[in-house]
Design an enzyme around this catalytic site. Structure first.
Site, PDB file in Angstrom:
ATOM      1  N   HIS A   1      -3.053   9.217   1.172  1.00 29.72           N
ATOM      2  CA  HIS A   1      -3.033   8.088   0.438  1.00 29.72           C
ATOM      3  C   HIS A   1      -4.329   7.655  -0.197  1.00 29.72           C
ATOM      4  O   HIS A   1      -5.442   8.338   0.195  1.00 29.72           O
ATOM      5  CB  HIS A   1      -2.605   6.676   1.099  1.00 29.72           C
ATOM      6  CG  HIS A   1      -3.377   6.361   2.294  1.00 29.72           C
ATOM      7  ND1 HIS A   1      -4.065   5.469   2.568  1.00 29.72           N
ATOM      8  CD2 HIS A   1      -3.459   7.354   3.425  1.00 29.72           C
ATOM      9  CE1 HIS A   1      -4.746   5.290   3.725  1.00 29.72           C
ATOM     10  NE2 HIS A   1      -4.259   6.403   4.297  1.00 29.72           N
TER      11      HIS A   1
ATOM     12  N   CYS B   1      -3.490   2.848  -5.493  1.00 28.23           N
ATOM     13  CA  CYS B   1      -2.591   3.679  -4.560  1.00 28.23           C
ATOM     14  C   CYS B   1      -1.343   4.042  -5.075  1.00 28.23           C
ATOM     15  O   CYS B   1      -0.828   5.079  -4.876  1.00 28.23           O
ATOM     16  CB  CYS B   1      -2.675   3.082  -3.254  1.00 28.23           C
ATOM     17  SG  CYS B   1      -1.711   1.559  -3.083  1.00 28.23           S
TER      18      CYS B   1
ATOM     19  N   HIS C   1       0.766  -1.106   0.028  1.00 22.93           N
ATOM     20  CA  HIS C   1       0.002   0.024  -0.065  1.00 22.93           C
ATOM     21  C   HIS C   1       0.790   1.109  -0.024  1.00 22.93           C
ATOM     22  O   HIS C   1       1.797   1.553   0.765  1.00 22.93           O
ATOM     23  CB  HIS C   1      -0.934  -0.007   1.054  1.00 22.93           C
ATOM     24  CG  HIS C   1      -1.866   0.986   1.183  1.00 22.93           C
ATOM     25  ND1 HIS C   1      -2.708   1.323   0.126  1.00 22.93           N
ATOM     26  CD2 HIS C   1      -2.363   1.961   2.402  1.00 22.93           C
ATOM     27  CE1 HIS C   1      -3.491   2.355   0.527  1.00 22.93           C
ATOM     28  NE2 HIS C   1      -3.265   2.802   1.763  1.00 22.93           N
TER      29      HIS C   1
END
Length: 277
Positions: free
Chosen positions: A42, A154, A30
């Site tokens: 994010h 992401c 991530h």
């Protein structure tokens, strides 16, 4: 930074850094932008299903967002278990119990290929930290389109914040090194005609890995030619007009730039003719 690991300590973090943390025994990572004061901006999918497929398999996937349960929310971030889009979290919630890694920019091809796992570095150059933070903060207020595991995830968000680059073709994967690696591996295994040139296990492995490396390299943002620098204000303006995909935004910006260049050239030509007369 080492070839095998980009792991860093929190004391080494600087505002504008692109950071990431591995999830589910290194299944995927991530990504986000560190903006200082223990805060990370994010891009996340609703319910934390960031590698969701839209099928029953999604029930097996757990959240990539905050590690705090809904009945015990983070005192800094609150309950983020159901939020989606571009969000701001504390560093602890972003890491969700994982280690901290720094995404590298402007690496040379040798270093890029020496890191067999995608989503850790790129040949592309990063913009100054103030530009990176401006993009991330602007998108926090205005969004980054619809989350898509292959074309708008992401990592794509973080790379755009760092470089301002968008893919303007709709036939290829986005900016994500993780997605590019997955597709490169699939291509090397299933699609390479070169695999028929050898029958030995070592030969097949060499051919497959070679195809994998070449596919990863040509899809990196630092070498591909189907990318354009797009101001974040233009990105958001197009999205507000109903254009949701960043790739489509880049196509529109490319068209506008081309038309503007044509108008300028015609104007200069007309001016030149008037002067000659």
């Amino acid at each position: 930074m080492g070839v095998l690991s980009n792991k860093i300590g929190r004391d080494k973090l600087k505002p504008g850094d692109h950071i990431y943390s591995w999830r589910h025994a290194y299944l995927y990572a991530h990504h986000g932008i560190y903006v200082g004061k223990e805060s990370v901006i994010h891009f996340t999918r609703g319910g934390g299903q960031e590698i969701g497929t839209g099928t029953v398999l999604d029930r097996l996937l757990v959240s990539s967002s905050a590690s705090h349960p809904t009945d015990n929310p983070c005192p800094k971030c609150g309950d983020q278990s159901k939020v989606d889009g571009v969000i701001s979290s504390c560093l602890d919630c972003f890491l969700s119990g994982g280690a901290l890694y720094l995404f590298e920019y402007s690496v040379n091809p040798a270093v890029f290929l020496a890191k067999p796992r995608g989503g850790t570095c790129t040949l592309a150059m990063s913009d100054p930290p103030e530009d990176v933070i401006h993009r991330a903060s602007y998108l926090l207020q205005n969004g980054f389109g619809i989350y898509h595991i292959f074309n708008n995830n992401c990592e794509d968000f973080a790379i755009y914040c760092k470089t301002g680059l968008l893919v303007f073709t709709s036939i290829s994967v986005g900016r994500s090194g993780q997605a590019a690696s997955l597709l490169a591996a699939t291509s090397a295994i299933l699609s390479s005609p070169l695999r028929f040139l050898t029958t030995s296990v070592s030969g097949l492995a060499a051919v497959g890995y070679g195809m994998y490396c070449v596919s990863r390299l040509v899809s990196d943002m630092g070498v591909r030619r189907d990318v354009k620098k797009v101001p974040v204000e233009s990105l958001v303006s197009c999205s507000a007009s109903g254009v949701q995909e960043p790739e489509a935004v880049a196509e529109i910006v490319e068209s506008v730039v081309s038309c503007s260049a044509s108008v300028i050239n015609e104007s200069e030509g007309s001016t030149k003719m008037v002067k000659e007369e």
